[in-house]
Design an enzyme around this catalytic site. Structure first.
Site, PDB file in Angstrom:
ATOM      1  N   HIS A  78       0.980  -1.158  -0.014  1.00 41.66           N
ATOM      2  CA  HIS A  78      -0.011   0.307  -0.098  1.00 41.66           C
ATOM      3  C   HIS A  78       0.947   1.091   0.122  1.00 41.66           C
ATOM      4  O   HIS A  78       1.820   1.216   1.017  1.00 41.66           O
ATOM      5  CB  HIS A  78      -1.330  -0.015   1.194  1.00 41.66           C
ATOM      6  CG  HIS A  78      -2.160   1.242   1.367  1.00 41.66           C
ATOM      7  ND1 HIS A  78      -2.955   0.829   1.329  1.00 41.66           N
ATOM      8  CD2 HIS A  78      -1.918   2.109   1.169  1.00 41.66           C
ATOM      9  CE1 HIS A  78      -4.078   1.865   1.266  1.00 41.66           C
ATOM     10  NE2 HIS A  78      -2.731   3.345   1.064  1.00 41.66           N
TER      11      HIS A  78
ATOM     12  N   HIS B 281       1.356   5.090  -1.402  1.00 38.20           N
ATOM     13  CA  HIS B 281       1.300   6.944  -2.966  1.00 38.20           C
ATOM     14  C   HIS B 281       2.821   7.135  -3.336  1.00 38.20           C
ATOM     15  O   HIS B 281       3.365   7.967  -2.080  1.00 38.20           O
ATOM     16  CB  HIS B 281       0.733   7.684  -1.448  1.00 38.20           C
ATOM     17  CG  HIS B 281      -0.299   7.167  -0.714  1.00 38.20           C
ATOM     18  ND1 HIS B 281      -1.800   7.160  -1.981  1.00 38.20           N
ATOM     19  CD2 HIS B 281      -0.995   6.404  -0.273  1.00 38.20           C
ATOM     20  CE1 HIS B 281      -2.519   6.986  -1.239  1.00 38.20           C
ATOM     21  NE2 HIS B 281      -2.068   6.001   0.565  1.00 38.20           N
TER      22      HIS B 281
ATOM     23  N   LYS C 217      -9.109   0.376  -5.778  1.00 42.27           N
ATOM     24  CA  LYS C 217      -8.707   0.668  -5.037  1.00 42.27           C
ATOM     25  C   LYS C 217     -11.319   1.349  -4.306  1.00 42.27           C
ATOM     26  O   LYS C 217     -10.828   2.533  -5.277  1.00 42.27           O
ATOM     27  CB  LYS C 217      -8.020   1.614  -4.806  1.00 42.27           C
ATOM     28  CG  LYS C 217      -8.171   1.770  -2.947  1.00 42.27           C
ATOM     29  CD  LYS C 217      -7.437   1.440  -2.254  1.00 42.27           C
ATOM     30  CE  LYS C 217      -7.423   2.418  -0.903  1.00 42.27           C
ATOM     31  NZ  LYS C 217      -6.776   2.971  -0.335  1.00 42.27           N
TER      32      LYS C 217
ATOM     33  N   HIS D 156     -10.641   1.175   1.544  1.00 41.04           N
ATOM     34  CA  HIS D 156     -10.290   2.313   2.928  1.00 41.04           C
ATOM     35  C   HIS D 156     -11.489   1.957   3.679  1.00 41.04           C
ATOM     36  O   HIS D 156     -12.437   2.209   2.711  1.00 41.04           O
ATOM     37  CB  HIS D 156     -10.012   3.821   1.759  1.00 41.04           C
ATOM     38  CG  HIS D 156      -9.923   5.062   3.282  1.00 41.04           C
ATOM     39  ND1 HIS D 156      -9.025   5.255   3.148  1.00 41.04           N
ATOM     40  CD2 HIS D 156     -10.586   4.833   4.308  1.00 41.04           C
ATOM     41  CE1 HIS D 156      -9.122   6.116   4.505  1.00 41.04           C
ATOM     42  NE2 HIS D 156     -10.339   5.541   5.173  1.00 41.04           N
TER      43      HIS D 156
ATOM     44  N   HIS E 125      -4.943  -0.570   5.492  1.00 40.76           N
ATOM     45  CA  HIS E 125      -4.116  -0.381   7.021  1.00 40.76           C
ATOM     46  C   HIS E 125      -5.551   0.010   7.848  1.00 40.76           C
ATOM     47  O   HIS E 125      -6.040   1.143   8.265  1.00 40.76           O
ATOM     48  CB  HIS E 125      -4.053   1.402   6.570  1.00 40.76           C
ATOM     49  CG  HIS E 125      -4.939   2.292   5.778  1.00 40.76           C
ATOM     50  ND1 HIS E 125      -6.645   2.672   5.579  1.00 40.76           N
ATOM     51  CD2 HIS E 125      -5.172   2.894   4.335  1.00 40.76           C
ATOM     52  CE1 HIS E 125      -7.050   3.045   4.886  1.00 40.76           C
ATOM     53  NE2 HIS E 125      -5.904   3.627   3.921  1.00 40.76           N
TER      54      HIS E 125
ATOM     55  N   ASP F 108       1.247   2.455   3.795  1.00 42.29           N
ATOM     56  CA  ASP F 108       0.396   4.246   3.243  1.00 42.29           C
ATOM     57  C   ASP F 108       1.109   4.786   3.197  1.00 42.29           C
ATOM     58  O   ASP F 108       0.617   5.978   4.034  1.00 42.29           O
ATOM     59  CB  ASP F 108      -0.745   3.977   4.195  1.00 42.29           C
ATOM     60  CG  ASP F 108      -1.482   4.963   3.944  1.00 42.29           C
ATOM     61  OD1 ASP F 108      -1.674   5.526   2.523  1.00 42.29           O
ATOM     62  OD2 ASP F 108      -2.587   4.882   4.214  1.00 42.29           O
TER      63      ASP F 108
HETATM   64  O1  DOR Z   1      -3.294   9.714   5.491  1.00 41.40           O
HETATM   65  C1  DOR Z   1      -3.746   9.521   4.556  1.00 41.40           C
HETATM   66  N1  DOR Z   1      -3.411   9.497   3.587  1.00 41.40           N
HETATM   67  N2  DOR Z   1      -4.800   8.914   4.774  1.00 41.40           N
HETATM   68  C2  DOR Z   1      -5.420   8.073   2.957  1.00 41.40           C
HETATM   69  O2  DOR Z   1      -6.014   7.356   2.906  1.00 41.40           O
HETATM   70  C3  DOR Z   1      -4.640   8.667   1.518  1.00 41.40           C
HETATM   71  C4  DOR Z   1      -3.883   9.478   1.992  1.00 41.40           C
HETATM   72  C5  DOR Z   1      -2.804  10.442   0.793  1.00 41.40           C
HETATM   73  O3  DOR Z   1      -2.996  10.265  -0.110  1.00 41.40           O
HETATM   74  O4  DOR Z   1      -2.399  11.554   1.661  1.00 41.40           O
HETATM   75 ZN    ZN Z   2      -3.638   5.004   0.984  1.00 37.78          ZN
END
Ligand code: DOR
Ligand code: ZN
Length: 349
Positions: A15, A17, A101, A138, A176, A249
């Site tokens: 997971h 970003h 997702k 999520h 998460h 995450d």
């Molecule tokens: O804290 C988070 N940041 N939770 C999420 O679900 C998305 C993520 C983000 O993309 O910044």
């Molecule tokens: Zn995430």
């Protein structure tokens, strides 16, 4: 096990970003330093909604991989009310889209295009269940009346349990997880339901949001919960149960957008993620369970081959930078200006 060194099969991040554009030079390098593969979240602006979008995004990520690393981005699509059954079919047929997702609309960063009405996506979910395409969830209720600390539990009861009742064959990763309720729920389901656990939900609880003042760099969604939930997550992570595996995450936001009157949700852990997991497993005398959690169970769930290289860790403090460049801005990592208790080494050939 209390050795000062540890060698494990190279881990994957299930997971992650990475963002886009200039940010990729930083984010991809940090993850590729340690992880062999990562499930890349699709919440860009605009989101990654089609296989063609995912293909183009994947090319941009691959461009940013440092020459010395071999890193494989595993792409995902963003589920909207309009995702067609044909797109699900195309995703399944592609070599590089590994999951879809589900963000409830409004639940978190860049989720405004998420699902507003779960029934509108039933046809897509049905096809995913038939084809074995995992749904990554999520899991937070978006009802503004619900207390922010209860949103995961309410989501389980009101959305997730009924969804699994309707689509028992659907492969699901509850992303998460942050509560004892979620850990217990996942444990009780069949093997097709798993969960990722972040380093920050293992290391911190909601008190950490307010130590000596408000701490925007601990703000993420789902928000940190009370200590008893943190403890349940630790138990799940170190249990050796293959339903629970590593997903950082890691979610970078610029320093200014975090240190702000309306700060963004997200914790940037990629530069020290494996070190932090080692720290927590060590603290609970469970280093022998780290390899399964970090390197084996996720690959098995995603029906991908396990990695073959190894990474080496030493119980030796390393310093964490105050910030890193993120395009034209700065990003503050977790543990900025502090230390982590473990260090990672490249495989010595
Ligand atoms: O804290 C988070 N940041 N939770 C999420 O679900 C998305 C993520 C983000 O993309 O910044
Ligand atoms: Zn995430």
């Amino acid at each position: 096990m209390s050795s000062d060194t540890l060698s494990i099969i190279q881990p994957d991040d299930w997971h992650l970003h990475l963002r886009d554009g200039d940010a990729l030079a930083t984010t991809v390098a940090h993850s590729a330093r340690v992880f062999a593969r990562a499930i890349v979240m699709p919440n860009l602006k605009p989101p990654v909604m089609t296989v063609a979008d995912a293909c183009a995004y994947r090319d941009r990520i691959v461009e940013a991989i440092p020459a010395a690393c071999n890193f494989q981005p595993l792409m995902t699509l963003y589920l909207t009310d309009k995702l067609s059954v044909d797109e699900v079919q195309r995703a399944h047929a592609s070599e590089f889209v590994h999951a879809i997702k589900y963000y409830p609309a409004g639940a978190t960063t860049n989720s405004e295009n998420g699902v507003t009405n779960i029934e509108s996506v039933y046809p897509a979910l049905e096809r995913m269940a038939e084809l074995g395409v995992p749904l990554l969830i999520h899991g937070e209720s978006t009802d503004p009346e619900i207390d922010i600390f209860d949103r995961e539990k309410v989501f389980i009861d009101s959305v997730l349990a009924p969804l699994l009742g309707r689509f028992p064959a659907l492969r699901v990763v509850f992303e998460h997880i942050t509560t004892r309720d979620a850990a217990q729920f996942v444990e009780q389901q069949q093997a097709s339901v798993a969960a990722t656990i972040t380093p920050h939900h293992l290391l911190y609880n909601r008190n950490d949001l307010f130590v000596g003042g408000i701490r925007p760099h601990f703000y993420c969604l789902p928000i940190l919960k009370r200590n008893l939930h943190q403890q349940a997550l630790i138990e799940a992570a170190i249990s050796g149960n293959p339903k629970f595996f590593l997903g950082t995450d890691s979610a970078p936001h610029s320093k200014v957008s975090k240190e702000n009157a309306c700060g963004c949700a997200g914790i940037y852990s990629a530069p020290v993620a494996l070190e932090l997991y080692a720290e927590i497993f060590d603290q609970w005398d469970a280093l022998d369970k780290l390899e399964g959690f970090a390197s084996l169970f996720g690959a098995d769930f995603y029906q991908l081959p396990r990695n073959t290289r190894r990474v080496h860790l030493t119980r030796r403090k390393s310093n964490v930078a105050a910030h890193f460049k993120l395009g034209n801005e700065l990003v503050v990592p977790i543990r900025a200006n502090e230390t982590v208790a473990w260090s990672v080494h490249e495989e010595s050939q």
